[in-house]
Design a protein around this motif. Structure first.
Motif, short mmCIF file in Angstrom:
data_model
loop_
_atom_site.label_atom_id
_atom_site.label_comp_id
_atom_site.label_asym_id
_atom_site.label_seq_id
_atom_site.Cartn_x
_atom_site.Cartn_y
_atom_site.Cartn_z
N ASN A 188 0.34 3.04 2.47
CA ASN A 188 -0.27 1.71 2.33
C ASN A 188 0.34 0.76 3.36
OD1 ASN A 188 -1.51 -0.63 1.50
ND2 ASN A 188 -0.21 -0.90 -0.32
N MET A 189 -0.44 0.38 4.34
CA MET A 189 0.05 -0.47 5.42
C MET A 189 -0.08 -1.96 5.11
SD MET A 189 -3.13 -0.07 8.10
CE MET A 189 -3.33 1.68 7.84
N ASP A 190 -0.57 -2.29 3.92
CA ASP A 190 -0.97 -3.67 3.64
C ASP A 190 -0.15 -4.32 2.54
OD1 ASP A 190 -2.46 -5.90 4.17
OD2 ASP A 190 -4.21 -5.28 3.03
N ARG A 191 1.18 -4.31 2.70
CA ARG A 191 2.06 -5.07 1.81
C ARG A 191 3.15 -5.69 2.69
NH1 ARG A 191 0.73 -4.10 -3.50
NH2 ARG A 191 1.43 -1.94 -3.44
N THR A 192 2.74 -6.63 3.52
CA THR A 192 3.61 -7.22 4.52
C THR A 192 3.87 -8.69 4.18
OG1 THR A 192 1.74 -7.90 5.90
CG2 THR A 192 2.64 -5.68 6.27
N VAL A 193 4.75 -9.31 4.95
CA VAL A 193 5.02 -10.74 4.75
C VAL A 193 3.73 -11.54 4.91
CG1 VAL A 193 6.24 -12.74 5.68
CG2 VAL A 193 7.42 -10.55 5.46
N ARG A 194 2.91 -11.13 5.85
CA ARG A 194 1.66 -11.86 6.11
C ARG A 194 0.66 -11.71 4.96
NH1 ARG A 194 -1.86 -10.22 11.29
NH2 ARG A 194 -2.22 -8.42 9.94
N ASN B 29 -0.05 -8.90 -1.07
CA ASN B 29 -0.84 -8.20 -2.09
C ASN B 29 -0.06 -8.02 -3.39
OD1 ASN B 29 -3.42 -7.85 -0.94
ND2 ASN B 29 -2.61 -6.26 0.40
N MET B 30 0.68 -9.07 -3.74
CA MET B 30 1.39 -9.13 -5.01
C MET B 30 1.21 -10.53 -5.60
SD MET B 30 4.88 -6.93 -4.36
CE MET B 30 5.33 -7.72 -2.82
N LEU B 31 1.16 -10.58 -6.91
CA LEU B 31 1.01 -11.84 -7.63
C LEU B 31 2.13 -12.01 -8.63
CD1 LEU B 31 -2.82 -11.67 -8.50
CD2 LEU B 31 -1.78 -12.90 -6.58
N GLU C 79 6.17 -12.23 -14.01
CA GLU C 79 6.31 -10.82 -13.65
C GLU C 79 5.53 -10.54 -12.38
OE1 GLU C 79 6.99 -8.22 -17.57
OE2 GLU C 79 4.99 -9.10 -17.48
N LEU C 80 6.00 -9.52 -11.64
CA LEU C 80 5.39 -9.17 -10.37
C LEU C 80 4.28 -8.14 -10.60
CD1 LEU C 80 5.80 -9.78 -7.33
CD2 LEU C 80 7.22 -7.72 -7.22
N TRP C 81 3.09 -8.46 -10.13
CA TRP C 81 1.92 -7.59 -10.29
C TRP C 81 1.41 -7.16 -8.93
CZ3 TRP C 81 -0.67 -6.49 -15.06
CH2 TRP C 81 -0.03 -7.05 -16.19
N LEU C 82 1.04 -5.89 -8.81
CA LEU C 82 0.51 -5.33 -7.57
C LEU C 82 -1.01 -5.36 -7.59
CD1 LEU C 82 2.77 -2.16 -7.18
CD2 LEU C 82 3.30 -4.54 -6.64
N ILE C 83 -1.60 -5.79 -6.49
CA ILE C 83 -3.06 -5.82 -6.37
C ILE C 83 -3.47 -5.25 -5.02
CG2 ILE C 83 -3.34 -7.82 -7.90
CD1 ILE C 83 -3.79 -9.50 -5.29
N ASP C 84 -4.74 -4.93 -4.92
CA ASP C 84 -5.38 -4.57 -3.66
C ASP C 84 -4.72 -3.39 -2.96
OD1 ASP C 84 -7.07 -4.48 -1.56
OD2 ASP C 84 -6.80 -6.56 -0.91
#
Length: 261
Positions: free
Chosen positions: A133-139, A142-144, A149-154
């Motif tokens: 998964n390349m799409d969990r960056t500072v920019r 994809n977390m809420l 609590e920390l939730w993962l999305i997308d």
């Protein structure tokens, strides 16, 4: 074994971002709101497959993920939609789509504001290296944060090998160098412990059950000559190999973390 509910979409509420090909908030016949991912959007059903596998693998690792449901759009849905681009998207998305329970009043995770537990961060880094998964960056984290609590999305960018299907067996063995850009890498000080935990939780039987959740109509890939079971087997082999050879991507993550300290 994982199980997923099915709902009927009853109302298109609003786009989540600009542009008609992007997710929307929609209401279903169970009365709940969902973030709806459309099969007719740019990346098509492959993004839904990645979202399904990514979300359910994350859940198996005891990470917080909004409930995933299969969301059906019937032929009549969206006829009254005034926006022509959105109406085209809805027409192209008839049948089974994927939706996540909408976390009302959640806020986007900001690494500068919120400190993440090292073991939790390590599990998330391991997950994303495992799934490429390349799409969990500072920019784009994809977390809420929802109810503290920390939730993962997308997870639609996971398993990107399927956009270049012929090279799946090569990409399966990738050490995944893009993990160096992960937003939680420097917080992930327990990667070896996370590796042990994740490999214990993700049994071959569980992976088989997750891959079997994929609707057959999502797997009619031209590259697999329209053989959905052959496509399903590719996903299973990809995940099984990476699980059994996690040292390949674990070393990359450890080296990238050490280089950044």
């Amino acid at each position: 074994m994982p199980d997923i509910r099915s709902v009927q979409v009853t109302r298109y509420v609003t786009p989540l971002r600009e542009g008609g090909s992007l997710p929307a908030i929609a209401e279903a016949d169970d009365g709940f709101l969902y973030a709806l991912k459309f099969r007719g959007a740019g990346q098509g059903v492959k993004a839904l497959v990645a979202e399904l596998i990514g979300g359910e693998v994350a859940r198996a690792l005891q990470l917080k993920v909004p409930e995933l449901v299969f969301a059906h759009l019937d032929e009549a849905f969206g006829r009254t939609e005034g926006d022509e681009e959105i109406q085209d998207l809805l027409k192209a998305s008839q049948g089974w789509n994927l939706a996540l329970h909408y976390l009302s009043s959640s806020v986007t995770f900001d690494p500068a504001v919120t400190e993440v537990d090292p073991f939790l961060a390590s599990k998330i880094v391991w997950l994303d290296a495992f799934l490429t998964n390349m799409d969990r960056t500072v920019r784009n984290t994809n977390m809420l944060l929802w109810h503290r609590e920390l939730w993962l999305i997308d997870h639609g960018a996971c398993l990107y090998f399927h956009h270049n299907w012929e090279s799946w067996s090569t990409q399966m063995k990738s050490p995944f160098p893009l993990i160096k850009d992960h937003v939680l890498l420097q917080s992930a000080s327990m990667l070896e412990a996370a590796d042990t935990f994740c490999k214990t939780m993700l049994t071959d039987q569980l992976l088989h059950g997750i891959v079997n959740l994929i609707p057959m109509e999502w797997l009619m890939y031209e590259e697999a000559l329209g053989d959905p079971e052959a496509a399903r087997e590719v996903y299973l082999q990809f995940l099984t190999w990476r699980l059994n050879n996690s040292s390949t991507f674990l070393k990359t993550a450890l080296d990238a973390r050490a280089a950044g300290i």
